[in-house]
Design a protein around this motif. Structure first.
Motif, mmCIF file in Angstrom:
data_model
loop_
_atom_site.group_PDB
_atom_site.id
_atom_site.type_symbol
_atom_site.label_atom_id
_atom_site.label_comp_id
_atom_site.label_asym_id
_atom_site.label_seq_id
_atom_site.Cartn_x
_atom_site.Cartn_y
_atom_site.Cartn_z
ATOM 1 N N VAL A 295 -16.989 -41.925 -12.235
ATOM 2 C CA VAL A 295 -16.782 -42.876 -13.339
ATOM 3 C C VAL A 295 -15.355 -42.775 -13.860
ATOM 4 O O VAL A 295 -14.711 -43.797 -14.163
ATOM 5 N N THR A 296 -14.839 -41.559 -13.964
ATOM 6 C CA THR A 296 -13.454 -41.363 -14.432
ATOM 7 C C THR A 296 -12.463 -42.017 -13.483
ATOM 8 O O THR A 296 -11.527 -42.721 -13.918
ATOM 9 N N LEU A 297 -12.651 -41.801 -12.173
ATOM 10 C CA LEU A 297 -11.755 -42.406 -11.186
ATOM 11 C C LEU A 297 -11.828 -43.930 -11.234
ATOM 12 O O LEU A 297 -10.793 -44.613 -11.157
ATOM 13 N N ASN A 298 -13.027 -44.473 -11.358
ATOM 14 C CA ASN A 298 -13.173 -45.925 -11.409
ATOM 15 C C ASN A 298 -12.577 -46.508 -12.681
ATOM 16 O O ASN A 298 -12.009 -47.611 -12.655
ATOM 17 N N ALA A 299 -12.714 -45.785 -13.791
ATOM 18 C CA ALA A 299 -12.141 -46.273 -15.054
ATOM 19 C C ALA A 299 -10.616 -46.358 -14.959
ATOM 20 O O ALA A 299 -10.009 -47.350 -15.383
ATOM 21 N N LEU A 300 -9.991 -45.333 -14.374
ATOM 22 C CA LEU A 300 -8.535 -45.325 -14.243
ATOM 23 C C LEU A 300 -8.052 -46.385 -13.254
ATOM 24 O O LEU A 300 -7.101 -47.127 -13.528
ATOM 25 N N SER A 301 -8.716 -46.459 -12.105
ATOM 26 C CA SER A 301 -8.272 -47.415 -11.080
ATOM 27 C C SER A 301 -8.559 -48.856 -11.480
ATOM 28 O O SER A 301 -7.832 -49.772 -11.090
ATOM 29 N N SER A 302 -9.626 -49.077 -12.274
ATOM 30 C CA SER A 302 -9.935 -50.444 -12.700
ATOM 31 C C SER A 302 -8.837 -51.001 -13.598
ATOM 32 O O SER A 302 -8.510 -52.190 -13.537
ATOM 33 N N ILE A 303 -8.247 -50.137 -14.439
ATOM 34 C CA ILE A 303 -7.147 -50.579 -15.293
ATOM 35 C C ILE A 303 -5.966 -51.026 -14.436
ATOM 36 O O ILE A 303 -5.375 -52.095 -14.667
ATOM 37 N N THR A 304 -5.626 -50.211 -13.435
ATOM 38 C CA THR A 304 -4.531 -50.558 -12.523
ATOM 39 C C THR A 304 -4.850 -51.814 -11.734
ATOM 40 O O THR A 304 -3.981 -52.671 -11.540
ATOM 41 N N THR A 305 -6.096 -51.930 -11.283
ATOM 42 C CA THR A 305 -6.507 -53.093 -10.492
ATOM 43 C C THR A 305 -6.401 -54.383 -11.298
ATOM 44 O O THR A 305 -5.832 -55.378 -10.834
ATOM 45 N N ILE A 306 -6.929 -54.372 -12.505
ATOM 46 C CA ILE A 306 -6.928 -55.581 -13.345
ATOM 47 C C ILE A 306 -5.507 -55.949 -13.755
ATOM 48 O O ILE A 306 -5.079 -57.105 -13.609
ATOM 49 N N PHE A 307 -4.769 -54.974 -14.248
ATOM 50 C CA PHE A 307 -3.403 -55.235 -14.726
ATOM 51 C C PHE A 307 -2.490 -55.646 -13.561
ATOM 52 O O PHE A 307 -1.745 -56.627 -13.651
ATOM 53 N N GLY A 308 -2.553 -54.893 -12.456
ATOM 54 C CA GLY A 308 -1.669 -55.159 -11.327
ATOM 55 C C GLY A 308 -1.927 -56.495 -10.667
ATOM 56 O O GLY A 308 -0.993 -57.274 -10.412
ATOM 57 N N ASN A 309 -3.184 -56.812 -10.381
ATOM 58 C CA ASN A 309 -3.490 -58.060 -9.699
ATOM 59 C C ASN A 309 -3.300 -59.273 -10.607
ATOM 60 O O ASN A 309 -2.990 -60.359 -10.114
ATOM 61 N N THR A 310 -3.475 -59.100 -11.923
ATOM 62 C CA THR A 310 -3.169 -60.194 -12.846
ATOM 63 C C THR A 310 -1.686 -60.539 -12.790
ATOM 64 O O THR A 310 -1.305 -61.722 -12.749
ATOM 65 N N LEU A 311 -0.839 -59.517 -12.756
ATOM 66 C CA LEU A 311 0.603 -59.749 -12.640
ATOM 67 C C LEU A 311 0.950 -60.435 -11.321
ATOM 68 O O LEU A 311 1.806 -61.330 -11.286
ATOM 69 N N ILE A 312 0.298 -60.026 -10.238
ATOM 70 C CA ILE A 312 0.566 -60.629 -8.925
ATOM 71 C C ILE A 312 0.166 -62.097 -8.922
ATOM 72 O O ILE A 312 0.898 -62.959 -8.410
ATOM 73 N N ILE A 313 -0.988 -62.423 -9.494
ATOM 74 C CA ILE A 313 -1.450 -63.812 -9.543
ATOM 75 C C ILE A 313 -0.495 -64.664 -10.368
ATOM 76 O O ILE A 313 -0.134 -65.786 -9.967
ATOM 77 N N VAL A 314 -0.068 -64.155 -11.523
ATOM 78 C CA VAL A 314 0.895 -64.886 -12.350
ATOM 79 C C VAL A 314 2.204 -65.084 -11.602
ATOM 80 O O VAL A 314 2.804 -66.170 -11.629
ATOM 81 N N ALA A 315 2.663 -64.039 -10.913
ATOM 82 C CA ALA A 315 3.918 -64.127 -10.161
ATOM 83 C C ALA A 315 3.819 -65.143 -9.033
ATOM 84 O O ALA A 315 4.742 -65.944 -8.823
ATOM 85 N N LEU A 316 2.716 -65.152 -8.311
ATOM 86 C CA LEU A 316 2.555 -66.097 -7.198
ATOM 87 C C LEU A 316 2.510 -67.539 -7.681
ATOM 88 O O LEU A 316 2.977 -68.448 -6.991
ATOM 89 N N ARG A 317 1.948 -67.765 -8.861
ATOM 90 C CA ARG A 317 1.900 -69.125 -9.409
ATOM 91 C C ARG A 317 3.298 -69.622 -9.780
ATOM 92 O O ARG A 317 3.557 -70.825 -9.746
ATOM 93 N N LYS A 318 4.199 -68.707 -10.124
ATOM 94 C CA LYS A 318 5.541 -69.093 -10.547
ATOM 95 C C LYS A 318 6.533 -69.167 -9.399
ATOM 96 O O LYS A 318 7.555 -69.842 -9.505
#
Length: 314
Positions: A27-50
């Protein structure tokens, strides 16, 4: 390996074969990686749209966008419900955990696996771009959109097989993963051999040109083609790095799935499968890092987006 869905609906979410301490670590590993996953991929999606299509090819951009969307869904719709299901089960809310765990059991086989399909489509696209002269007429925006929609729907239909018969799904999942890995490997191997042969030909032509006329400069068309080839190689190296990361994160689960099919569930294989699933989720947090590392246009746009966000917050 997917379980019988009727058992999932009726049974406990926590597996008694897995130690409690291992669940806490997971659960600890998933909690930490989920933050990176959500934040990182959101930035990538925004960047690709621009990013303009002139900077990143339209087809490659569309596939990367959907790959990032699938990875974002892993963080939002797979890891977060998993964390909630485990915590509610640990707290004694078995009914709540069961309700959360049922849809989790479906999405955990949908979003992580669909990334393989997108990587396969990208490998085929890069292969066609190098080997088919009429690539731009063959691979159009409309056809790419149709392929993307087909992948999403086909994966959804296959995942729903878990409800009907999980054994059929397990067989299809093993065959599908093996086929995708074979296609991706074959495409990149063929691309590597072709590029190597072309580079050897170019070196021979340059050597011959220097012998004939040492002062002759390359034509504009040659310089343009070389520039396009450089961009193409960059996209290949990027996707190959992503593929290697996927292989390293997915091979343990893939091997355990085969072992479970052959010899049935045993405590060591259950634990390895449990930890291997988390490794697959973590892979979704690695891809944004690889995008920023390998693709200069995405890296610049991500930096610009982060800078504007922090400046606006001050």
């Amino acid at each position: 390996m997917a379980e019988n869905f009727s058992v999932v609906l009726q049974g406990r979410f926590l597996d008694p074969e897995i130690p409690f301490a291992l669940y806490v670590l997971d659960v600890t590993l998933n909690a930490l990686s989920s933050i990176t996953t959500i934040f990182g991929n959101t930035l990538i999606i925004v960047a690709l749209r621009k990013i303009r299509a002139t900077h990143v090819h339209m087809v490659f951009k569309a596939f990367l966008f959907n790959l990032a969307l699938a990875d974002l869904s892993v963080g939002l719709l797979v890891q977060l419900p998993y964390i909630l299901a485990v915590l509610t089960s640990m707290s004694g809310y078995a009914e709540v955990s069961r309700i959360i765990g049922a849809p989790f059991h479906l999405v955990t086989w949908y979003f992580p696996v669909i990334s393989v399909a997108f990587q396969t489509a990208i490998a085929i696209d890069r292969f066609l771009a190098l080997h088919v002269e009429s690539y731009r007429r063959l691979v159009t925006r409309k056809r790419v959109l149709k392929v993307l929609v087909f992948i999403w729907i086909a994966r959804l239909a296959e995942t729903c097989l878990i409800i009907y018969d999980h054994r059929i799904f397990n067989v299809m999942a093993n065959i599908g993963l093996g086929f995708c890995m074979f296609v991706i490997t074959a495409c990149y191997l063929k691309i590597y051999l072709t590029l190597r042969r072309q580079e050897q030909t170019v070196r021979e032509m340059i050597s011959l040109r220097r012998q004939n006329n040492s002062d002759q400069r390359p034509s504009t068309q040659v310089r343009k083609n070389n520039f396009n080839l450089v961009k193409y190689k960059r996209s290949i190296y990027t996707m190959f790095c992503i593929y290697i990361a996927f292989i390293l994160c997915s091979v343990p689960v893939f091997c355990v799935m085969i072992a479970l099919q052959i010899q049935g569930p045993e405590r060591p294989t259950i634990i390895v499968h449990f930890l291997g699933a988390t490794l697959v989720y973590i892979n979704s947090s690695l891809n944004p890092v690889l995008y920023c590392w390998r693709i200069r246009e995405i890296r610049r746009m991500v930096k610009r987006t982060v800078s504007k966000t922090f400046c606006a917050g001050r």
